[in-house]
Every structure is written in C-alpha cells, then in structure tokens.
Scaffold this active site. Structure first.
Site, PDB file in Angstrom:
ATOM      1  N   CYS A  41       0.832  -1.211   0.000  1.00 27.95           N
ATOM      2  CA  CYS A  41       0.000   0.000   0.000  1.00 27.95           C
ATOM      3  C   CYS A  41       0.863   1.256   0.000  1.00 27.95           C
ATOM      4  O   CYS A  41       0.547   2.244  -0.664  1.00 27.95           O
ATOM      5  CB  CYS A  41      -0.929   0.017   1.216  1.00 27.95           C
ATOM      6  SG  CYS A  41      -2.065  -1.380   1.276  1.00 27.95           S
TER       7      CYS A  41
HETATM    8  C1  BEZ Z   1       0.472  -4.611   1.865  1.00 31.09           C
HETATM    9  O1  BEZ Z   1       0.110  -3.506   1.484  1.00 31.09           O
HETATM   10  O2  BEZ Z   1       1.636  -4.972   1.770  1.00 31.09           O
HETATM   11  C2  BEZ Z   1      -0.534  -5.564   2.441  1.00 31.09           C
HETATM   12  C3  BEZ Z   1      -1.651  -5.091   3.088  1.00 31.09           C
HETATM   13  C4  BEZ Z   1      -2.549  -5.985   3.639  1.00 31.09           C
HETATM   14  C5  BEZ Z   1      -2.346  -7.348   3.508  1.00 31.09           C
HETATM   15  C6  BEZ Z   1      -1.238  -7.809   2.807  1.00 31.09           C
HETATM   16  C7  BEZ Z   1      -0.323  -6.921   2.275  1.00 31.09           C
END
Ligand code: BEZ
Length: 211
Positions: free
Chosen positions: A45
């Site tokens: 994210c």
């Molecule tokens: C991420 O943004 O890396 C992420 C967010 C939630 C679950 C898995 C990965």
C-alpha cells in the site's frame, strides 16, 4: 448486489485527510477514481499511494480527481503519510477517506469476506462526469496495482465517450483505433473521411480521431 458498469456511483459524505467531503459534490464535473487499499502502514500500500501521488499531474491532465480509502481512521492516514513521503519521495497530494465504520466500503462492496473479513481489497472505480461507474477493477492484497494501466484505461474511456470508436488490445493513446460496430460503412465515410483499413468487414481500423 455488486456495483456494475453503468450504475450510478453511490454518493456519501465522509471524513478525509482533506476534510469532510461529499463525494458527488467533490467530483463536480470531473471524472473520478475511487480506490481502496487494505491497510495503512503496510508495504505494498505504501508503494501504491506513493505512485498515485507521483501520477497526480497525469490524472489532473485528464480532468480526473483521485481519492483513496481504507478502513483506518483519518488520524492513521495522516501519520502514515509521513512514511509515504519519506520512503516514496512524494507527499500524498490527494484525499484519503477514513472509513473505520466501513460505511463507504460496504456501499461499494470493497470488503470481500472470503478474502478478509476486516480489510478492504484493492478496488478501483472509475466514475464519469455523469456519476456513472465506467470501470471496476479488483486486486487482492498481495498484488500491487499498475496505475499506468488505470491511466491507459481512462484514455480509452474518454476517447470512446467522445468518438464512436473502440480501442484494441494493448492500445495506448495515439495508436490506431477500431470503428464502433454500431457505425455503418455509410456513416463511417462521413465520420472518418480519410478512410480506414478493413482486413475483415467487422474489423475497421482507423487513425485515432481528435489528434
Ligand atoms: C500490503 O500492502 O503490503 C498488504 C496489506 C494488507 C495485507 C497484505 C499486504
């Protein structure tokens, strides 16, 4: 039922990192991209939000307003924005909705319980100036999106909203396009006076109009 293409984008009022926003009012006559990410302070994210911030001038050029969302509160978004600026080299320059009570997530079906009960998936909704949904994309949490592809689709959506054409596989702005099936050859002569190539009667290829 899930939001489908052509549906009116549900309206809402929500707290964001840029104050309270009424969605339809905020959109005004612009196109819009509403996208969700699963969680603040997570790695994929962080890279996505940085990329959307870098691409903001490209969205602006296309008269598209961008707004993000997760089920974290605005206060968390605000703290996370410091990390995004530090690690991605760009300050977040668009509003992020704090949707801790899931009002907007539920309205747009951004929580897919068989993927996660608590986190939003990576949804993208492109909304036209008529407030109708033009595109939906859903990615899982483990896969970051390609926002160049979102821009490419917006180019196609805006072109095909203006001219009776469709865009072929892997098309990018400036490439040849396809004359829409609803246009008769007779009408096409008037609309595309420079002619077209037709390797098959249903496959009429023409230079991109309006350039
Ligand atoms: C991420 O943004 O890396 C992420 C967010 C939630 C679950 C898995 C990965």
């Amino acid at each position: 039922m899930a939001i489908q293409l052509g549906d009116e984008a549900p309206d809402f009022t929500a707290d964001t990192t840029q104050g309270t926003i009424n969605f339809h009012e905020w959109l005004g006559d612009s196109w819009g991209v509403l996208f969700s990410h699963p969680k603040d302070f997570t790695p994929v994210c962080t890279t996505e939000l940085g990329m959307v911030a870098k691409l903001k001038p490209e969205f602006d050029k296309r008269n598209v307003k961008v707004i993000g969302l997760s089920v974290d509160p605005v206060e968390s978004h605000n703290r996370w924005e410091g990390d995004i600026a530090e690690t991605q080299g760009t300050a977040v320059n668009f509003p992020m909705i704090g949707d801790a009570d899931r009002t907007v997530s539920d309205l747009y079906g951004m929580i897919h319980p068989n993927a996660s009960d608590t986190l939003t998936v990576r949804s993208v909704f492109v909304i036209g100036p008529d407030k109708k949904v033009k595109l939906t994309i859903t990615y899982p949490a483990s896969t970051g999106r390609n926002f160049d592809e979102v821009l490419r689709v917006i180019d196609s959506l805006q072109l095909t909203a203006t001219y009776p054409v469709a865009t072929p596989v892997n098309w990018t702005d400036g490439d040849d396009v396809i004359i829409g099936a609803a246009v008769s050859d007779e009408d096409a002569k008037a609309k595309f006076p420079n002619g077209w190539k037709a390797p098959k009667p249903y496959l009429r290829i023409v230079a991109q109009p309006g350039r």
